[in-house]
Write a protein that holds these residues in place. Structure first.
Motif, PDB file in Angstrom:
ATOM      1  N   ALA A   1      77.625  22.345  33.752  1.00  0.00           N
ATOM      2  CA  ALA A   1      77.944  22.849  32.416  1.00  0.00           C
ATOM      3  C   ALA A   1      79.185  23.738  32.412  1.00  0.00           C
ATOM      4  CB  ALA A   1      76.753  23.634  31.863  1.00  0.00           C
ATOM      5  N   GLY A   2      79.795  23.950  33.584  1.00  0.00           N
ATOM      6  CA  GLY A   2      81.003  24.761  33.666  1.00  0.00           C
ATOM      7  C   GLY A   2      80.778  26.229  33.369  1.00  0.00           C
ATOM      8  N   LEU A   3      79.604  26.757  33.744  1.00  0.00           N
ATOM      9  CA  LEU A   3      79.258  28.140  33.409  1.00  0.00           C
ATOM     10  C   LEU A   3      79.734  29.157  34.440  1.00  0.00           C
ATOM     11  CD1 LEU A   3      75.689  27.471  32.015  1.00  0.00           C
ATOM     12  CD2 LEU A   3      77.646  28.311  30.716  1.00  0.00           C
ATOM     13  N   GLY A   4      80.132  28.691  35.615  1.00  0.00           N
ATOM     14  CA  GLY A   4      80.652  29.618  36.615  1.00  0.00           C
ATOM     15  C   GLY A   4      79.626  30.584  37.161  1.00  0.00           C
ATOM     16  N   LEU A   5      78.407  30.108  37.363  1.00  0.00           N
ATOM     17  CA  LEU A   5      77.328  30.926  37.899  1.00  0.00           C
ATOM     18  C   LEU A   5      76.634  30.149  39.004  1.00  0.00           C
ATOM     19  CD1 LEU A   5      75.853  32.104  34.495  1.00  0.00           C
ATOM     20  CD2 LEU A   5      77.030  33.592  36.127  1.00  0.00           C
ATOM     21  N   ARG A   6      76.383  30.822  40.138  1.00  0.00           N
ATOM     22  CA  ARG A   6      75.738  30.125  41.244  1.00  0.00           C
ATOM     23  C   ARG A   6      74.926  31.078  42.099  1.00  0.00           C
ATOM     24  NH1 ARG A   6      79.133  30.507  46.018  1.00  0.00           N
ATOM     25  NH2 ARG A   6      81.127  31.509  45.544  1.00  0.00           N
ATOM     26  N   GLY A   7      74.091  30.493  42.947  1.00  0.00           N
ATOM     27  CA  GLY A   7      73.286  31.280  43.867  1.00  0.00           C
ATOM     28  C   GLY A   7      72.661  30.373  44.901  1.00  0.00           C
ATOM     29  N   ASP A   8      71.862  30.956  45.785  1.00  0.00           N
ATOM     30  CA  ASP A   8      71.104  30.152  46.730  1.00  0.00           C
ATOM     31  C   ASP A   8      69.797  30.860  47.049  1.00  0.00           C
ATOM     32  OD1 ASP A   8      71.228  31.745  49.282  1.00  0.00           O
ATOM     33  OD2 ASP A   8      73.359  31.399  49.056  1.00  0.00           O
ATOM     34  N   ARG A   9      68.892  30.145  47.686  1.00  0.00           N
ATOM     35  CA  ARG A   9      67.533  30.648  47.870  1.00  0.00           C
ATOM     36  C   ARG A   9      67.460  31.839  48.820  1.00  0.00           C
ATOM     37  NH1 ARG A   9      63.699  27.197  48.472  1.00  0.00           N
ATOM     38  NH2 ARG A   9      64.860  25.457  47.579  1.00  0.00           N
ATOM     39  N   LYS A  10      68.490  32.055  49.628  1.00  0.00           N
ATOM     40  CA  LYS A  10      68.454  33.179  50.572  1.00  0.00           C
ATOM     41  C   LYS A  10      69.069  34.448  49.979  1.00  0.00           C
ATOM     42  CE  LYS A  10      68.423  30.483  54.861  1.00  0.00           C
ATOM     43  NZ  LYS A  10      69.118  30.214  56.153  1.00  0.00           N
ATOM     44  N   LYS A  11      70.185  34.301  49.267  1.00  0.00           N
ATOM     45  CA  LYS A  11      70.922  35.472  48.807  1.00  0.00           C
ATOM     46  C   LYS A  11      70.545  35.937  47.402  1.00  0.00           C
ATOM     47  CE  LYS A  11      75.058  34.289  51.517  1.00  0.00           C
ATOM     48  NZ  LYS A  11      76.497  33.927  51.435  1.00  0.00           N
ATOM     49  N   SER A  12      70.022  35.041  46.588  1.00  0.00           N
ATOM     50  CA  SER A  12      69.877  35.357  45.164  1.00  0.00           C
ATOM     51  C   SER A  12      68.582  36.074  44.817  1.00  0.00           C
ATOM     52  CB  SER A  12      69.971  34.070  44.334  1.00  0.00           C
ATOM     53  OG  SER A  12      71.238  33.483  44.489  1.00  0.00           O
TER      54      SER A  12
ATOM     55  N   HIS B   1      55.298  26.984  34.832  1.00  0.00           N
ATOM     56  CA  HIS B   1      54.710  26.004  35.745  1.00  0.00           C
ATOM     57  C   HIS B   1      55.269  24.598  35.540  1.00  0.00           C
ATOM     58  CE1 HIS B   1      51.932  29.219  36.643  1.00  0.00           C
ATOM     59  NE2 HIS B   1      51.569  29.270  35.376  1.00  0.00           N
ATOM     60  N   MET B   2      56.250  24.463  34.654  1.00  0.00           N
ATOM     61  CA  MET B   2      56.779  23.152  34.327  1.00  0.00           C
ATOM     62  C   MET B   2      58.253  23.033  34.696  1.00  0.00           C
ATOM     63  SD  MET B   2      54.917  22.437  30.644  1.00  0.00           S
ATOM     64  CE  MET B   2      55.480  23.981  29.897  1.00  0.00           C
ATOM     65  N   ALA B   3      58.661  21.837  35.093  1.00  0.00           N
ATOM     66  CA  ALA B   3      60.066  21.592  35.463  1.00  0.00           C
ATOM     67  C   ALA B   3      61.004  21.815  34.285  1.00  0.00           C
ATOM     68  CB  ALA B   3      60.215  20.171  35.993  1.00  0.00           C
ATOM     69  N   GLU B   4      60.476  21.697  33.072  1.00  0.00           N
ATOM     70  CA  GLU B   4      61.304  21.863  31.873  1.00  0.00           C
ATOM     71  C   GLU B   4      61.842  23.282  31.719  1.00  0.00           C
ATOM     72  OE1 GLU B   4      59.056  18.206  31.510  1.00  0.00           O
ATOM     73  OE2 GLU B   4      58.436  20.269  31.993  1.00  0.00           O
ATOM     74  N   LEU B   5      61.326  24.224  32.517  1.00  0.00           N
ATOM     75  CA  LEU B   5      61.871  25.579  32.473  1.00  0.00           C
ATOM     76  C   LEU B   5      63.370  25.576  32.759  1.00  0.00           C
ATOM     77  CD1 LEU B   5      61.458  28.665  32.299  1.00  0.00           C
ATOM     78  CD2 LEU B   5      60.920  28.639  34.750  1.00  0.00           C
ATOM     79  N   VAL B   6      63.816  24.674  33.601  1.00  0.00           N
ATOM     80  CA  VAL B   6      65.245  24.583  33.915  1.00  0.00           C
ATOM     81  C   VAL B   6      66.048  24.288  32.654  1.00  0.00           C
ATOM     82  CG1 VAL B   6      67.008  23.267  35.148  1.00  0.00           C
ATOM     83  CG2 VAL B   6      64.891  23.920  36.317  1.00  0.00           C
ATOM     84  N   ASP B   7      65.624  23.304  31.878  1.00  0.00           N
ATOM     85  CA  ASP B   7      66.337  22.963  30.637  1.00  0.00           C
ATOM     86  C   ASP B   7      66.380  24.160  29.695  1.00  0.00           C
ATOM     87  OD1 ASP B   7      66.727  20.333  31.480  1.00  0.00           O
ATOM     88  OD2 ASP B   7      64.834  19.662  30.605  1.00  0.00           O
ATOM     89  N   GLU B   8      65.269  24.869  29.606  1.00  0.00           N
ATOM     90  CA  GLU B   8      65.170  26.046  28.735  1.00  0.00           C
ATOM     91  C   GLU B   8      66.185  27.118  29.146  1.00  0.00           C
ATOM     92  OE1 GLU B   8      61.793  29.518  27.979  1.00  0.00           O
ATOM     93  OE2 GLU B   8      61.142  27.487  28.471  1.00  0.00           O
ATOM     94  N   LEU B   9      66.304  27.360  30.447  1.00  0.00           N
ATOM     95  CA  LEU B   9      67.201  28.401  30.930  1.00  0.00           C
ATOM     96  C   LEU B   9      68.665  27.982  30.850  1.00  0.00           C
ATOM     97  CD1 LEU B   9      65.126  29.709  33.973  1.00  0.00           C
ATOM     98  CD2 LEU B   9      65.298  30.669  31.669  1.00  0.00           C
ATOM     99  N   VAL B  10      68.943  26.714  31.058  1.00  0.00           N
ATOM    100  CA  VAL B  10      70.312  26.236  30.894  1.00  0.00           C
ATOM    101  C   VAL B  10      70.723  26.343  29.426  1.00  0.00           C
ATOM    102  CG1 VAL B  10      71.833  24.225  31.041  1.00  0.00           C
ATOM    103  CG2 VAL B  10      70.241  24.721  32.914  1.00  0.00           C
ATOM    104  N   ASP B  11      69.841  25.945  28.530  1.00  0.00           N
ATOM    105  CA  ASP B  11      70.135  26.041  27.098  1.00  0.00           C
ATOM    106  C   ASP B  11      70.428  27.482  26.703  1.00  0.00           C
ATOM    107  OD1 ASP B  11      69.951  25.046  24.184  1.00  0.00           O
ATOM    108  OD2 ASP B  11      68.430  26.626  24.257  1.00  0.00           O
ATOM    109  N   PHE B  12      69.616  28.417  27.185  1.00  0.00           N
ATOM    110  CA  PHE B  12      69.852  29.838  26.891  1.00  0.00           C
ATOM    111  C   PHE B  12      71.218  30.289  27.386  1.00  0.00           C
ATOM    112  CE2 PHE B  12      69.551  34.013  29.174  1.00  0.00           C
ATOM    113  CZ  PHE B  12      69.829  34.813  28.071  1.00  0.00           C
ATOM    114  N   THR B  13      71.561  29.914  28.606  1.00  0.00           N
ATOM    115  CA  THR B  13      72.812  30.379  29.201  1.00  0.00           C
ATOM    116  C   THR B  13      74.021  29.785  28.489  1.00  0.00           C
ATOM    117  OG1 THR B  13      71.620  30.524  31.302  1.00  0.00           O
ATOM    118  CG2 THR B  13      74.009  30.759  31.395  1.00  0.00           C
ATOM    119  N   VAL B  14      73.919  28.534  28.072  1.00  0.00           N
ATOM    120  CA  VAL B  14      74.992  27.922  27.281  1.00  0.00           C
ATOM    121  C   VAL B  14      75.158  28.671  25.961  1.00  0.00           C
ATOM    122  CG1 VAL B  14      75.653  25.853  25.998  1.00  0.00           C
ATOM    123  CG2 VAL B  14      74.808  25.649  28.350  1.00  0.00           C
ATOM    124  N   ARG B  15      74.034  29.039  25.333  1.00  0.00           N
ATOM    125  CA  ARG B  15      74.108  29.774  24.070  1.00  0.00           C
ATOM    126  C   ARG B  15      74.685  31.178  24.262  1.00  0.00           C
ATOM    127  NH1 ARG B  15      69.317  30.988  22.066  1.00  0.00           N
ATOM    128  NH2 ARG B  15      67.987  30.155  23.728  1.00  0.00           N
TER     129      ARG B  15
END
Length: 230
Positions: free
Chosen positions: A57-68, A198-212
């Motif tokens: 989405a070109g949001l310029g945000l990243r992380g990984d499971r060890k550092k984030s 508990h659902m995979a759809e949480l990802v879509d929800e959080l991406v939508d929020f961040t885009v907004r």
């Protein structure tokens, strides 16, 4: 994909409740496998799945499971509350993948509530001053950001703002600008329904929020880019 987020385990919140009740290193070590399976490992999957989606989405945000991820252990060295464990687990995705940057995405799964923020949190003095000066000298641009956020069903949080105008801004009389300048942080928040973690759809929800929330990210980054480095 391998490691794609499928949801937090059904015992994620019950684990936090039990840990909060026991607040015991012995209990935690006995139940560490449950912590890793239900909460920590899925959180790592969430961070890395969001990293891919944010990049797309070109949001310029990243992380990984060890550092984030933040530790479940509390730092009690200077705290009156000596309970050793947090009542939540959280993580940050940032422009460089560390916890030291500004203009970040923060996600919090806890007993009191679950939420995500896009935030400029406690910016260092030079950046905070630059943000305040931009609000004062370019009010139309700031109001356009507020309007864009409102159109996207978001608004700046005002919790923790200063009661008085900071020095040098006493002349600002417009209520909306004065309120913004008193902020110590610039944050928009999305409340997560605990049932949805508990659902995979949480990802879509959080991406939508961040885009907004992107108008806030873009506004802060434009200011940050003009603040001289130390």
């Amino acid at each position: 994909m391998e490691g794609a987020f499928k949801g937090f385990g059904p015992k994620a919140i019950p684990f936090l409740k039990a840990l909060d009740f026991h607040q015991s290193r012995e209990w935690f070590l006995e139940n560490r496998d449950l912590f890793e399976k239900e909460l920590r490992d899925p959180f790592g999957d969430l961070v890395e799945t969001l990293t891919e989606r944010f990049a797309a989405a070109g949001l310029g945000l990243r992380g990984d499971r060890k550092k984030s991820l933040f530790r479940i252990n509390r730092d009690v060295r200077f705290a009156k509350d000596k309970r050793p464990y947090n009542r939540h687990l959280s993580a940050i995705l940032s422009p460089d993948g560390t916890k030291m940057e500004q203009g970040v995405f923060y996600v919090h799964i806890g007993l009191e509530r679950c939420f995500a923020d896009v935030a400029w949190w406690q910016p260092e003095p030079a950046l905070l001053l630059a943000m305040r000066k931009t609000i004062a000298t370019q009010p139309d641009k700031f109001r356009a950001v507020v309007k864009a956020l409102k159109k996207n069903s978001l608004e700046l949080e005002t919790e923790g703002c200063m009661k008085r105008m900071p020095r040098g801004f006493e002349h600002i009389s417009e209520p909306d600008l004065a309120e913004a300048i008193r902020n110590r942080h610039f944050v928009v928040q999305h409340v997560i329904d605990p049932a949805g973690i508990h659902m995979a759809e949480l990802v879509d929800e959080l991406v939508d929020f961040t885009v907004r929330a992107r108008p806030l990210l873009d506004w802060g980054r434009a200011i940050e880019g003009k603040v001289p480095e130390k």
